[in-house]
Design a protein around this motif. Sequence first.
Motif, mmCIF file in Angstrom:
data_model
loop_
_atom_site.group_PDB
_atom_site.id
_atom_site.type_symbol
_atom_site.label_atom_id
_atom_site.label_comp_id
_atom_site.label_asym_id
_atom_site.label_seq_id
_atom_site.Cartn_x
_atom_site.Cartn_y
_atom_site.Cartn_z
ATOM 1 N N SER A 1 3.275 24.281 10.233
ATOM 2 C CA SER A 1 3.394 25.114 11.551
ATOM 3 C C SER A 1 2.368 26.321 11.691
ATOM 4 N N PRO A 2 2.209 26.571 12.744
ATOM 5 C CA PRO A 2 0.890 27.675 13.249
ATOM 6 C C PRO A 2 1.413 28.901 12.827
ATOM 7 N N ASP A 3 2.599 29.272 12.515
ATOM 8 C CA ASP A 3 2.688 30.571 12.125
ATOM 9 C C ASP A 3 2.609 30.987 10.754
ATOM 10 N N LYS A 4 2.475 29.868 9.792
ATOM 11 C CA LYS A 4 2.298 30.009 8.349
ATOM 12 C C LYS A 4 0.834 30.281 7.961
ATOM 13 N N ALA B 1 0.935 -1.206 -0.011
ATOM 14 C CA ALA B 1 -0.013 -0.120 -0.024
ATOM 15 C C ALA B 1 0.856 1.205 0.100
ATOM 16 N N LEU B 2 0.332 2.294 -0.484
ATOM 17 C CA LEU B 2 0.975 3.568 -0.736
ATOM 18 C C LEU B 2 0.546 4.384 0.322
ATOM 19 N N VAL B 3 1.235 5.049 1.092
ATOM 20 C CA VAL B 3 1.056 5.909 2.282
ATOM 21 C C VAL B 3 1.671 7.115 1.817
ATOM 22 N N VAL B 4 0.636 8.065 1.993
ATOM 23 C CA VAL B 4 1.038 9.449 1.495
ATOM 24 C C VAL B 4 1.160 10.296 2.883
ATOM 25 N N TRP B 5 2.324 10.972 3.183
ATOM 26 C CA TRP B 5 2.660 11.701 4.197
ATOM 27 C C TRP B 5 2.935 13.275 4.051
ATOM 28 N N ARG B 6 2.144 13.829 4.552
ATOM 29 C CA ARG B 6 2.450 15.348 4.464
ATOM 30 C C ARG B 6 2.957 15.838 5.960
ATOM 31 N N PRO B 7 3.880 16.870 5.946
ATOM 32 C CA PRO B 7 4.143 17.257 7.183
ATOM 33 C C PRO B 7 3.104 18.395 7.590
ATOM 34 N N ARG B 8 2.944 18.492 8.787
ATOM 35 C CA ARG B 8 1.965 19.338 9.431
ATOM 36 C C ARG B 8 2.602 20.815 9.157
#
Length: 146
Positions: free
Chosen positions: A143-146, A134-141
């Motif tokens: 940051s609250p200041d952006k 299975a392909l797992v897509v990961w996106r970084p969170r």
Amino acid sequence: MYEEISISAEQSSDAKVLIISVAARLAGMHPQTLRQYDRLGLVQPGRTGGGGRRYSERDVALLREVQRLSQEDGVNLAGIKRIIGLEQLVGDLQHRVAELEQQLADAYTRVAQLETMNPYAGREMVHRETQSTALVVWRPRRSPDK
């Protein structure tokens, strides 16, 4: 005077048939010593209906070992009792290991028999998880200041 009789603990009988005077003579001890060893739990003779002690050939071999440890090695009776207990435990554990090894060998034999009867020959009898593709897509969170 006395006839020399040799008894091996490995080949001796567990039948409690020897009266205390005979067992004492075979062990090279006084009957009172055997009574004392019984009270201390170093040897456990059988009992008749009237309470008389009956010893086996294995008991006599054990009495000889007690005497050897005491006289030749200078081990006290408490130490001898501990040694005897540990030797019995080791023997019990060795017997249990042998039983478990036999059970394991029997299980391997049975698995081999089942594999020959398997209609899906060439596959393993025990299902193993296959690795996921299975392909797992990961996106970084973000940051609250952006």
